[in-house]
Write a protein that holds these residues in place. Structure first.
Motif, mmCIF file in Angstrom:
data_model
loop_
_atom_site.group_PDB
_atom_site.id
_atom_site.type_symbol
_atom_site.label_atom_id
_atom_site.label_comp_id
_atom_site.label_asym_id
_atom_site.label_seq_id
_atom_site.Cartn_x
_atom_site.Cartn_y
_atom_site.Cartn_z
ATOM 1 N N PRO A 103 0.842 -1.210 0.000
ATOM 2 C CA PRO A 103 0.000 0.000 0.000
ATOM 3 C C PRO A 103 0.869 1.248 0.000
ATOM 4 O O PRO A 103 2.106 1.166 -0.048
ATOM 5 C CB PRO A 103 -0.776 -0.138 1.300
ATOM 6 N N ILE A 104 0.243 2.394 0.078
ATOM 7 C CA ILE A 104 0.978 3.635 0.339
ATOM 8 C C ILE A 104 1.428 3.666 1.795
ATOM 9 O O ILE A 104 2.568 4.020 2.110
ATOM 10 C CB ILE A 104 0.089 4.863 0.052
ATOM 11 N N LEU A 105 0.522 3.261 2.684
ATOM 12 C CA LEU A 105 0.777 3.345 4.124
ATOM 13 C C LEU A 105 0.087 2.197 4.837
ATOM 14 O O LEU A 105 -0.981 1.734 4.423
ATOM 15 C CB LEU A 105 0.268 4.680 4.674
ATOM 16 N N ALA A 106 0.697 1.767 5.928
ATOM 17 C CA ALA A 106 0.073 0.787 6.827
ATOM 18 C C ALA A 106 0.304 1.229 8.259
ATOM 19 O O ALA A 106 1.393 1.720 8.603
ATOM 20 C CB ALA A 106 0.653 -0.610 6.611
ATOM 21 N N ILE A 107 -0.717 1.075 9.104
ATOM 22 C CA ILE A 107 -0.598 1.349 10.532
ATOM 23 C C ILE A 107 -1.327 0.252 11.288
ATOM 24 O O ILE A 107 -2.257 -0.377 10.755
ATOM 25 C CB ILE A 107 -1.166 2.743 10.894
ATOM 26 N N ASN A 108 -0.882 0.005 12.519
ATOM 27 C CA ASN A 108 -1.535 -1.001 13.350
ATOM 28 C C ASN A 108 -2.991 -0.645 13.612
ATOM 29 O O ASN A 108 -3.388 0.521 13.527
ATOM 30 C CB ASN A 108 -0.803 -1.148 14.684
ATOM 31 N N GLY A 109 -3.794 -1.652 13.938
ATOM 32 C CA GLY A 109 -5.217 -1.441 14.176
ATOM 33 C C GLY A 109 -5.569 -1.399 15.645
ATOM 34 O O GLY A 109 -4.848 -0.818 16.467
ATOM 35 N N GLY A 110 -6.714 -2.023 15.999
ATOM 36 C CA GLY A 110 -7.216 -2.004 17.359
ATOM 37 C C GLY A 110 -6.717 -3.178 18.180
ATOM 38 O O GLY A 110 -5.802 -3.909 17.795
ATOM 39 N N PHE A 111 -7.350 -3.389 19.337
ATOM 40 C CA PHE A 111 -6.887 -4.369 20.305
ATOM 41 C C PHE A 111 -7.275 -5.793 19.914
ATOM 42 O O PHE A 111 -8.255 -6.020 19.204
ATOM 43 C CB PHE A 111 -7.454 -4.030 21.679
ATOM 44 N N PHE A 112 -6.497 -6.748 20.441
ATOM 45 C CA PHE A 112 -6.735 -8.154 20.118
ATOM 46 C C PHE A 112 -6.341 -9.030 21.304
ATOM 47 O O PHE A 112 -5.623 -8.594 22.211
ATOM 48 C CB PHE A 112 -5.963 -8.566 18.862
ATOM 49 N N THR A 113 -6.826 -10.272 21.287
ATOM 50 C CA THR A 113 -6.569 -11.214 22.368
ATOM 51 C C THR A 113 -5.245 -11.945 22.149
ATOM 52 O O THR A 113 -4.584 -11.787 21.124
ATOM 53 C CB THR A 113 -7.685 -12.258 22.451
ATOM 54 N N GLU A 114 -4.887 -12.788 23.108
ATOM 55 C CA GLU A 114 -3.683 -13.624 22.964
ATOM 56 C C GLU A 114 -3.775 -14.539 21.751
ATOM 57 O O GLU A 114 -2.752 -14.962 21.208
ATOM 58 C CB GLU A 114 -3.474 -14.465 24.225
ATOM 59 N N GLU A 115 -5.019 -14.853 21.352
ATOM 60 C CA GLU A 115 -5.229 -15.719 20.187
ATOM 61 C C GLU A 115 -5.323 -14.911 18.903
ATOM 62 O O GLU A 115 -5.692 -15.438 17.845
ATOM 63 C CB GLU A 115 -6.505 -16.545 20.366
ATOM 64 N N TYR A 116 -5.020 -13.617 18.981
ATOM 65 C CA TYR A 116 -5.010 -12.708 17.827
ATOM 66 C C TYR A 116 -6.398 -12.495 17.236
ATOM 67 O O TYR A 116 -6.540 -12.228 16.049
ATOM 68 C CB TYR A 116 -4.030 -13.199 16.750
ATOM 69 N N ARG A 117 -7.429 -12.578 18.079
ATOM 70 C CA ARG A 117 -8.790 -12.258 17.643
ATOM 71 C C ARG A 117 -9.131 -10.837 18.088
ATOM 72 O O ARG A 117 -8.790 -10.434 19.193
ATOM 73 C CB ARG A 117 -9.807 -13.228 18.238
ATOM 74 N N THR A 118 -9.810 -10.110 17.236
ATOM 75 C CA THR A 118 -10.194 -8.746 17.578
ATOM 76 C C THR A 118 -11.118 -8.740 18.789
ATOM 77 O O THR A 118 -11.977 -9.624 18.941
ATOM 78 C CB THR A 118 -10.882 -8.060 16.385
ATOM 79 N N THR A 119 -10.965 -7.734 19.653
ATOM 80 C CA THR A 119 -11.831 -7.604 20.819
ATOM 81 C C THR A 119 -13.053 -6.745 20.522
ATOM 82 O O THR A 119 -13.872 -6.529 21.411
ATOM 83 C CB THR A 119 -11.073 -6.977 22.001
ATOM 84 N N ALA A 120 -13.164 -6.231 19.305
ATOM 85 C CA ALA A 120 -14.271 -5.339 18.962
ATOM 86 C C ALA A 120 -14.707 -5.618 17.534
ATOM 87 O O ALA A 120 -14.176 -6.492 16.850
ATOM 88 C CB ALA A 120 -13.843 -3.883 19.108
#
Length: 270
Positions: A103-120
């Motif tokens: 891409p042009i740019l990438a940035i980290n997203g929101g929070f996640f669990t130890e299993e790498y599942r999104t919390t939201a």
């Protein structure tokens, strides 16, 4: 308790209560690149232009006598395509996300669990995943026509019937609509930070603080008082998750996350 990886915050398994700050899982201090002895970094580069609708600015802010740098990329949503990418079964560093997605740019997203599942809740290419926060936090929403909003979820709850092309939720709101700094109760811990903001002209500001120089409250106050005419801002998963990669002509930034990420926000060319 449901563990949130990469930052200094946890929340309960039912995402309806505000989070409680705790210590990060990984080191939060960035390893600075060597600087020549005769080099004097500019405290503010001003806005450096890339392609039409993309600008970058580096600012070295002094916090309690110490350097607290910020990297800010400002994009016109009409000039780019925003995409939320999610791969919980194949999490990877931001550098890997960037090299694989180009891409042009990438940035980290929101929070996640130890299993790498999104919390939201997130929406990737029109497909909703996860459960929305309720009563706290905020949401970056991209409509099918590409228009962008950042919404405080205490005031604007998520409506599953609303068509969304992309969406990303996180917490806390740093600035509420109208440039009102949030009343944040943090523990005063300084950490790497990342955030999204909209200015009064509707441009999206993508913000990374690569060193452990900012409290949440301090970042909110500084952004609110800055010259960037910010209308609202949302914190992302900072700490070890903080990262930003940018490559657009002469504009370039390489801030890698300290650990693997399941979710990233990509800015792509049209």
């Amino acid at each position: 308790m449901l563990l949130l990886c990469g930052c200094d915050i946890t929340t309960t398994t039912t995402p309806t209560q505000p989070p409680v700050p705790i210590a990060t899982l990984f080191p939060t201090a960035a390893q600075p690149a060597p600087v020549p002895a005769n080099a004097t970094p500019a405290p503010d580069t001003g806005w450096l232009a890339g392609r039409p609708g993309v600008e970058m600015r580096r600012i070295d802010v002094q916090q309690d006598g110490k350097s607290a740098p910020l990297v800010i990329v400002r994009v016109d949503p009409a000039a780019v395509h925003l995409r939320v990418a999610y791969a919980p079964d194949e999490p990877r560093s931001l550098r890997s996300w960037f090299s694989q997605s180009n891409p042009i740019l990438a940035i980290n997203g929101g929070f996640f669990t130890e299993e790498y599942r999104t919390t939201a809740l997130l929406v990737s290419d029109g497909a909703p995943i996860g459960e929305s926060y309720a009563g706290f936090g905020g949401m970056l929403a991209v409509a099918p026509d590409g228009s962008v909003s950042i919404r405080p979820l205490r005031d604007e709850t998520y409506d599953p019937a609303e068509p969304l092309g992309q969406a990303l939720q996180s917490f806390p709101m740093l600035i509420f609509p109208g440039n009102i700094p949030a009343e944040i109760e943090d523990n005063g811990e300084r950490s790497r930070r990342s955030a999204l903001a909209l200015d009064q002209s509707g441009r999206l500001l993508i913000i990374a603080a690569p060193s452990a120089g900012w409290t949440l409250r301090g970042l909110a106050a500084w952004l609110s008082q800055s010259d960037m005419a910010i209308d609202r801002a949302l914190n992302l998963d900072g700490g070890s998750s903080t990262g930003m990669y940018l490559k657009d002509g002469a504009l370039e930034e390489t801030i890698d996350s300290f650990g693997p990420l399941p979710t990233v926000l990509l800015v792509e060319g049209k």
